[in-house]
Design an enzyme around this catalytic site. Structure first.
Site, PDB file in Angstrom:
ATOM      1  N   TYR A 253       0.837  -1.207   0.000  1.00 38.92           N
ATOM      2  CA  TYR A 253       0.000   0.000   0.000  1.00 38.92           C
ATOM      3  C   TYR A 253       0.875   1.261   0.000  1.00 38.92           C
ATOM      4  O   TYR A 253       0.626   2.206  -0.763  1.00 38.92           O
ATOM      5  CB  TYR A 253      -0.892  -0.033   1.233  1.00 38.92           C
ATOM      6  CG  TYR A 253      -1.808   1.159   1.414  1.00 38.92           C
ATOM      7  CD1 TYR A 253      -3.027   1.231   0.754  1.00 38.92           C
ATOM      8  CD2 TYR A 253      -1.462   2.195   2.277  1.00 38.92           C
ATOM      9  CE1 TYR A 253      -3.880   2.313   0.934  1.00 38.92           C
ATOM     10  CE2 TYR A 253      -2.298   3.279   2.472  1.00 38.92           C
ATOM     11  CZ  TYR A 253      -3.508   3.336   1.799  1.00 38.92           C
ATOM     12  OH  TYR A 253      -4.344   4.411   1.987  1.00 38.92           O
TER      13      TYR A 253
ATOM     14  N   LYS B 228       0.895   4.292  -2.872  1.00 42.50           N
ATOM     15  CA  LYS B 228       0.517   5.673  -2.558  1.00 42.50           C
ATOM     16  C   LYS B 228       1.653   6.651  -2.853  1.00 42.50           C
ATOM     17  O   LYS B 228       1.417   7.790  -3.266  1.00 42.50           O
ATOM     18  CB  LYS B 228       0.051   5.785  -1.106  1.00 42.50           C
ATOM     19  CG  LYS B 228      -1.253   5.025  -0.848  1.00 42.50           C
ATOM     20  CD  LYS B 228      -2.362   5.433  -1.822  1.00 42.50           C
ATOM     21  CE  LYS B 228      -3.670   4.717  -1.562  1.00 42.50           C
ATOM     22  NZ  LYS B 228      -4.753   5.126  -2.486  1.00 42.50           N
TER      23      LYS B 228
END
Length: 257
Positions: free
Chosen positions: A164, A168
Site C-alpha cells: 500500500y 501511494k
C-alpha cells in the site's frame, strides 16, 4: 469579474465520476459534489452500495447513476467513463478513490497480493487518469482529476502495508507527472493524502488496535469523511483553479510526529 465566496465552491452543471464511491471517503465525495451541483457517476465494485449512494443523491433532487465493476480492468475503466459521458453529456471531474490495503507482513507477502494492490491502487489510477484525460481533451472544456494518496506515501508508519505504501508514493509522483502533461489541455491533476479517516473500512483496524492513531495525532481527534470530501470539492471547484500537481495532506498533524 469577481464572484461571491459561495459560487467559487460550486460545480453546477459539471459531471463527476468517483471510483469506490459506495462507502467511506468515496461516498462522502459523491454526496458533497452532488450537493454542490454536480451530476455524479458512482462507481463501485459493490453495485448495491453504489446504488444506495446514487439513490440518496436522486432523492435529494440531484442527478446520479451507479456503475459497477473492478477498476483493475481496462475494459471496466473505459466503459464507466464512456457511460458517464454518454449519460450526462460531458466529463469534468474524476476522483480516483478506489483502493485496498490487505494487511500482510513483508516477508510473508505473496507476489499475487502485491500485484493486486499495485493493479488497483496505482495502475488503475494511471489508466483512469489517462482515459479521462483523453475524454476531457477531446471535449475541450478542461477538467480536474483528484487522486487519493495517503500519508503512508510519505512515510511508512504501520507494518503490514508495504504494498500500500509503495502504491501511494507512486500516486503522488503520478499526480505530478500527469499534471505537467495535461496542463496544456486545462486539465488539473491533484492528490489528497489523508491520515487515518474513520470509515467502515478503517473502523475494525482502529477498534482492534491494529492502527493506533489518536496518540499520534496532535489535533486530538480522528479524521472524518467530511474532512476529505470538503477538500475534494475545493480541488474540483473554481476556488482552486491555479492549483495543479500538488498533494495536500489531511492528517491532523500526523506527519509532524
Amino acid at each position: 469579474m469577481a464572484t461571491g465566496p459561495e459560487s467559487r465552491f460550486r460545480v453546477d452543471g459539471q459531471v463527476a465520476l468517483v471510483t469506490g464511491g459506495g462507502l467511506g471517503i468515496g461516498r462522502g465525495a459523491c454526496l458533497t459534489l452532488a450537493a454542490a451541483g454536480a451530476a455524479v457517476a458512482v462507481q463501485d465494485i459493490n453495485l448495491a452500495e453504489a446504488e444506495k449512494v446514487a439513490a440518496e443523491i436522486r432523492g435529494s433532487g440531484g442527478r446520479a447513476i451507479a456503475i459497477p465493476g473492478d477498476v483493475s480492468s481496462d475494459e471496466v475503466l473505459a466503459a464507466m467513463l464512456a457511460r458517464a459521458r454518454a449519460e450526462f453529456g460531458r466529463l469534468d471531474i474524476v476522483v480516483n478513490n478506489a483502493g485496498i490495503y490487505p494487511f500482510c507482513g513483508f516477508l510473508e507477502m505473496p507476489v499475487e497480493m502485491m500485484d493486486r494492490v499495485l493493479d488497483i491502487n496505482l495502475r488503475a489510477v494511471f489508466r483512469c487518469t489517462q482515459l479521462a484525460g483523453q475524454i476531457m481533451a477531446d471535449l475541450g472544456n478542461g477538467g480536474t482529476v483528484i487522486n487519493l494518496a495517503s500519508v503512508q506515501g510519505f512515510r511508512p508508519s504501520n507494518p503490514g502495508v508495504s504494498h500500500y505504501d509503495v502504491t501511494k508514493a507512486g500516486v503522488i509522483m503520478l499526480t505530478k507527472a500527469a499534471a505537467l502533461e495535461l496542463a496544456p489541455h486545462r486539465i488539473r491533476v491533484n492528490a489528497i493524502a489523508p491520515g487515518v479517516i474513520e470509515t467502515p473500512g478503517t473502523q475494525p483496524l482502529i477498534q482492534s488496535g491494529t492502527v493506533d492513531v489518536l496518540a499520534r495525532v496532535p489535533i486530538g481527534r480522528m479524521g472524518q469523511v467530511d474532512d476529505v470530501a470538503n477538500l475534494i470539492l475545493f480541488l474540483a471547484s473554481p476556488a482552486s483553479s491555479f492549483i495543479t500537481g500538488d498533494t495536500i495532506v489531511v492528517d491532523g498533524g500526523f506527519l509532524l510526529t
